[in-house]
Design an enzyme around this catalytic site. Structure first.
Site, PDB file in Angstrom:
ATOM      1  N   HIS A   1      70.687  17.306  47.791  1.00  0.00           N
ATOM      2  CA  HIS A   1      69.519  18.099  47.416  1.00  0.00           C
ATOM      3  C   HIS A   1      69.878  18.979  46.226  1.00  0.00           C
ATOM      4  O   HIS A   1      70.983  19.521  46.162  1.00  0.00           O
ATOM      5  CB  HIS A   1      69.081  18.994  48.583  1.00  0.00           C
ATOM      6  CG  HIS A   1      68.193  20.125  48.158  1.00  0.00           C
ATOM      7  ND1 HIS A   1      68.696  21.391  47.910  1.00  0.00           N
ATOM      8  CD2 HIS A   1      66.865  20.178  47.892  1.00  0.00           C
ATOM      9  CE1 HIS A   1      67.702  22.173  47.532  1.00  0.00           C
ATOM     10  NE2 HIS A   1      66.587  21.466  47.515  1.00  0.00           N
TER      11      HIS A   1
ATOM     12  N   ARG B   1      65.116  26.445  39.136  1.00  0.00           N
ATOM     13  CA  ARG B   1      63.801  26.997  38.829  1.00  0.00           C
ATOM     14  C   ARG B   1      63.914  28.280  37.998  1.00  0.00           C
ATOM     15  O   ARG B   1      64.911  29.002  38.070  1.00  0.00           O
ATOM     16  CB  ARG B   1      63.048  27.291  40.116  1.00  0.00           C
ATOM     17  CG  ARG B   1      63.778  28.226  41.061  1.00  0.00           C
ATOM     18  CD  ARG B   1      63.184  28.197  42.473  1.00  0.00           C
ATOM     19  NE  ARG B   1      63.939  29.083  43.361  1.00  0.00           N
ATOM     20  CZ  ARG B   1      65.027  28.701  44.013  1.00  0.00           C
ATOM     21  NH1 ARG B   1      65.502  27.482  43.876  1.00  0.00           N
ATOM     22  NH2 ARG B   1      65.671  29.556  44.789  1.00  0.00           N
TER      23      ARG B   1
END
Lengths: 388, 388
Positions: free
Chosen positions: B190, B194
């Site tokens: 994963h 951001r």
């Protein structure tokens, strides 16, 4: 714990820290880090979540006790509602488990008995990978705990006030069950009946002791057989009508509303009955109603299983059942308040999560073909129907 | 919606209504009931959850736009951090997807482009049931929204005050990915990077505009191969060390803390790096760091996949992988704040839930045999190790 201070790296299209004031966990979680130097199994057991609602860690018991009530409760009030409710749910557990084993053929329930030092405990029974059921859990439990005063106020519908108040002792007992069959044409059943009491809060003289009943029985098929769903809802209505003609329509709608998955815009399944915080009727009447509902589980469900357990199916049917199981997981882990609350308050994890199916599936953007049997089920989950 | 007024029928041993004041949903949810008389597919699309944090419903796009930035953002500041961050994550998406398709052999990514009328949008790419990967999702998105003032205050570490304040406009952009291989010896990966900005709150003259970076990359194997885990962590450390020697140790621990599953007392996997709310460094430096981390995904992961994708395995190995996938689901649905927040705020559901594995499994009270390979993985998830 960083859960409460860091934000998410998930594939959410909302890639910013969830506003912290909006995402504070409802309860303060702390962990038993002293466990971290021990055998992993011990650690796993000891890494129990502690919280603002104090629940002691459970301990395994070799045998079923006659009662999980505190001796003060039991000896002095064997005719009390708490005592009679415990007897009722334990009898219901025996009855349902016997019916499941009989219908399953090969499978047998594994039993775990546990208690808490301060009183209370439970019996968890699980049948896994049987002849008919993939996973069947039937649990009873009795809980003594302390409830934050805000919770007591909220339960009483009193606006939260800033005045200092002490925690309120509570008693809760219930039976809870989820039954996941293997055959995609045989529906999953869930039922839960519970009785709840608080003592009067010590700091609020004259404030009444509270009691209420809650529960329900609901059906979650992957495919619709009208006669099955009608039969299931008819049995629920019969149980309700014996007590109040307003119960079935009211509790049927409550069930459709409760099992809604907002992010999907659909219900988990085809409903049944659901009620909670029920105390505006005679207490004996409600005890009788909960008892009748529990007795209705076998006649409502087993005939459907007998009809569907051996229906031939394809891989396509199985995959659809697995996708619906995925929705079941989404509802239970994201929205079901007992599950989410239990996970955060140190409840017995294996008992809480026995509601999850043995297997589940998630496909990206799956859309059943319009007019297909899968589409019909989804349609009924999106807009609930009147079955009778 | 009854979610906020009824309590749970789940198999929790805590069979009483979760105290309502403790379980109020963080956001007020309302549903588009006007959808209920339409085609179920439409209904499904239209039954989007709206919330206190206003996020418009996304609309599908036929083609990838050059940018998802509002034209005001784009034309006037093509050298702005928001603009350069969007270019970076879209390049990273192309690079990772190309590497995955090359390693997978047969599988190809399906692409969905979407936008929001008021600005922003995203590209979701999913490869399902490929040669190597069971499910691989790589998403980028740009979000313009309004943040409640409390969230802004919280983000600034300011105590919530009772003074009235208006919502704060925010901008967020990110890339997010979860890659679930088929082979139980090949680990799940994963990653998410951001960038976040708020405008200055209109009602608080002089209050600064906020910006920060967040993200991380973590590995979730079902079995431990020391060389794989070492390699993965070494690549993370190399990326960190180029910017600050304190980054790796700090972000490694943050990752171990973040991916903790309290009710299990274990982590989701074997960690990596995780950071958030990072703004106490030079903005250019942090943009460079996030870029370096994104570039490190392929060299950190693909060599491991090449080594493990064809390793022979048994049903026992597969069942254990499926149990670990169950834990992955538990973490993402119960604790991952981006997922839970996204589900409640009308994010694009299929993009959010692409993080869930294609299949998962839950067995009652499963305990791996002490000393077994499964036990070793669990042990490392219970007490995180230093891998390098």
């Amino acid at each position: 714990m960083s859960l409460s201070i860091s934000s998410s790296p998930s594939p959410s299209p909302l890639l910013f820290p969830p506003p912290k004031t909006l995402t504070l966990k409802p309860l303060t979680l702390t962990l038993d880090h002293s466990a971290s130097r021990q055998n992993p199994r011990l650690r796993l057991r000891r890494a129990a979540v502690r919280s603002a609602v104090a629940i002691e860690k459970e301990v395994p018991e070799a045998e079923r006790p006659d009662t999980f009530l505190r001796s003060s409760d039991d000896s002095s009030h064997s005719s009390s509602v708490r005592s009679r409710f415990e007897k009722m749910i334990r009898a219901a557990q025996d009855e349902v488990c016997a019916a499941i084993e009989a219908a399953d053929g090969g499978g047998r329930f594994q039993e775990d008995v546990w208690s808490r030092p301060g009183g209370g405990g439970g019996i968890s029974r699980v049948l896994q990978d049987g002849g008919v059921w993939e996973k069947a859990g039937v649990n009873v439990s009795v809980v003594y705990g302390m409830m934050p005063p805000e919770a007591y106020r909220a339960a009483k519908g009193v606006k939260d006030s800033s005045e200092k108040a002490g925690p309120v002792p509570f008693f809760a007992a219930g039976i809870s069950s989820v039954l996941h069959p293997k055959n995609p044409f045989a529906p999953t059943l869930h039922f839960n009946y519970r009785y709840f009491e608080t003592d009067a809060p010590k700091d609020a003289p004259g404030a009444p002791r509270q009691w209420w009943f809650g529960g329900g029985t609901d059906l979650t098929p992957a495919y619709i057989f009208e006669e099955d769903v009608k039969h299931f809802h008819e049995v629920q209505k019969q149980a309700c009508d014996k007590f109040d003609p307003s119960f079935y329509p009211r509790f049927k709608k409550w069930c459709d509303d409760y099992f809604f998955i907002p992010h999907r815009g659909e219900r988990r399944g085809l409903g049944g009955i659901f009620f909670d915080d029920l105390n505006d009727y005679d207490q004996e009447m409600l005890l009788g109603f909960a008892t009748e509902c529990a007795k209705s589980v076998v006649p409502a469900y087993i005939p459907i299983i007998e009809r569907r357990k051996d229906t031939p199916f394809t891989e396509h049917n199985k995959a659809w059942q697995q996708l619906r199981r995925g929705r079941y997981v989404e509802f239970n882990l994201v929205y079901d308040r007992g599950t989410t609350f239990g996970l955060k308050t140190g409840g017995r994890i294996e008992s809480i999560l026995v509601s999850l199916p043995l297997t589940a599936r998630w496909e990206y953007d799956h859309q059943p073909e319009e007019g297909s049997e899968e589409w019909k089920l989804l349609d009924a989950c999106v807009s609930p129907k009147e079955w009778i």
